[in-house]
Motif scaffolding. Structure first.
Motif, PDB file in Angstrom:
ATOM      1  N   GLY A 104       7.931  16.772  11.131  1.00 31.37           N
ATOM      2  CA  GLY A 104       6.747  15.943  11.293  1.00 31.37           C
ATOM      3  C   GLY A 104       6.246  15.407   9.964  1.00 31.37           C
ATOM      4  O   GLY A 104       6.383  16.061   8.928  1.00 31.37           O
ATOM      5  N   GLN A 105       5.647  14.229  10.018  1.00 33.23           N
ATOM      6  CA  GLN A 105       5.162  13.580   8.795  1.00 33.23           C
ATOM      7  C   GLN A 105       3.758  13.039   8.995  1.00 33.23           C
ATOM      8  O   GLN A 105       3.411  12.532  10.067  1.00 33.23           O
ATOM      9  N   LEU A 106       2.964  13.132   7.940  1.00 32.92           N
ATOM     10  CA  LEU A 106       1.637  12.548   7.882  1.00 32.92           C
ATOM     11  C   LEU A 106       1.665  11.481   6.797  1.00 32.92           C
ATOM     12  O   LEU A 106       1.886  11.792   5.624  1.00 32.92           O
ATOM     13  N   LEU A 107       1.471  10.245   7.197  1.00 32.94           N
ATOM     14  CA  LEU A 107       1.494   9.126   6.255  1.00 32.94           C
ATOM     15  C   LEU A 107       0.073   8.608   6.083  1.00 32.94           C
ATOM     16  O   LEU A 107      -0.574   8.212   7.053  1.00 32.94           O
ATOM     17  N   LEU A 108      -0.404   8.628   4.858  1.00 28.92           N
ATOM     18  CA  LEU A 108      -1.720   8.120   4.528  1.00 28.92           C
ATOM     19  C   LEU A 108      -1.547   6.950   3.568  1.00 28.92           C
ATOM     20  O   LEU A 108      -0.459   6.750   3.019  1.00 28.92           O
ATOM     21  N   PRO A 109      -2.589   6.163   3.338  1.00 23.57           N
ATOM     22  CA  PRO A 109      -2.418   4.980   2.496  1.00 23.57           C
ATOM     23  C   PRO A 109      -1.831   5.245   1.111  1.00 23.57           C
ATOM     24  O   PRO A 109      -1.133   4.403   0.567  1.00 23.57           O
ATOM     25  N   THR A 110      -2.081   6.417   0.550  1.00 19.65           N
ATOM     26  CA  THR A 110      -1.598   6.669  -0.806  1.00 19.65           C
ATOM     27  C   THR A 110      -0.672   7.862  -0.923  1.00 19.65           C
ATOM     28  O   THR A 110      -0.173   8.139  -2.010  1.00 19.65           O
ATOM     29  N   GLU A 111      -0.452   8.594   0.185  1.00 22.69           N
ATOM     30  CA  GLU A 111       0.314   9.836   0.108  1.00 22.69           C
ATOM     31  C   GLU A 111       1.097  10.074   1.393  1.00 22.69           C
ATOM     32  O   GLU A 111       0.770   9.524   2.435  1.00 22.69           O
ATOM     33  N   ARG A 112       2.101  10.944   1.288  1.00 26.01           N
ATOM     34  CA  ARG A 112       2.866  11.389   2.452  1.00 26.01           C
ATOM     35  C   ARG A 112       2.997  12.897   2.390  1.00 26.01           C
ATOM     36  O   ARG A 112       3.210  13.467   1.325  1.00 26.01           O
ATOM     37  N   ILE A 151       0.814  -1.206   0.000  1.00 25.83           N
ATOM     38  CA  ILE A 151       0.000   0.000   0.000  1.00 25.83           C
ATOM     39  C   ILE A 151       0.852   1.262   0.000  1.00 25.83           C
ATOM     40  O   ILE A 151       0.662   2.161  -0.798  1.00 25.83           O
ATOM     41  N   ALA A 152       1.777   1.345   0.934  1.00 24.08           N
ATOM     42  CA  ALA A 152       2.592   2.545   1.126  1.00 24.08           C
ATOM     43  C   ALA A 152       3.956   2.120   1.653  1.00 24.08           C
ATOM     44  O   ALA A 152       4.107   1.005   2.154  1.00 24.08           O
TER      45      ALA A 152
END
Length: 117
Positions: A32-40, A10-11
Motif C-alpha cells: 500500500g502507498q500513501l501519496l501526498l503532494p510533497t511526499e510518499r 507537484i509530485a
C-alpha cells in the motif's frame, strides 16, 4: 490535431500497478502507498491514519483506493478525515490511480491512499 504533453510539477504520477505493487514516477514499490503532494509513504491500510491526519493542511481531497473493488472504509477513519476537513473519495484502486493522475496534472492539492490490487 494538437497534442499537449502532460507535466507533473507537484509530485510523480502513478505509472502503473499490478498484484501487490505500484510504479510511481518510474520506481516500483511494493504494498500500500500513501501519496501526498510533497511526499510518499508506505501505507498500512485503513488503520494507518496518523500520517494522513498530521498532514491534513496539504490536502483538499484524498482518493482512497480500496483494492480491486470499491468498498466502505471504517467509520473511525471516515470520522477522523471529516474532523480535519479532508474531502474523501472512495474508489477501486485502478480508478483512484487514474483520477489521481488527472488531478495531479492540473496542480490540485490531492493525495491518494492506495491498497494494491
Amino acid at each position: 490535431m494538437r497534442l499537449t504533453e502532460i507535466t507533473y510539477d507537484i509530485a510523480p504520477p502513478i505509472d502503473g500497478y499490478g498484484p501487490g505493487f505500484f510504479r510511481i514516477g518510474g520506481e516500483v514499490v511494493q504494498g500500500g502507498q500513501l501519496l501526498l503532494p510533497t511526499e510518499r509513504f508506505a501505507w498500512g491500510g485503513f488503520d494507518d491514519r496518523d500520517t494522513i491526519l498530521s498532514r491534513a493542511n496539504l490536502l483538499d481531497v484524498l482518493f482512497i483506493g480500496t483494492g480491486p473493488e470499491i468498498t466502505h472504509i471504517p467509520k473511525a477513519l471516515r470520522d477522523a478525515l471529516d474532523e480535519v476537513e479532508i474531502g474523501v473519495e472512495l474508489m477501486a484502486t485502478p480508478t483512484a490511480c487514474r483520477t489521481y493522475n488527472v488531478l495531479l496534472s492540473e496542480g490540485r492539492r490531492i493525495g491518494a491512499a492506495l491498497i494494491p490490487v
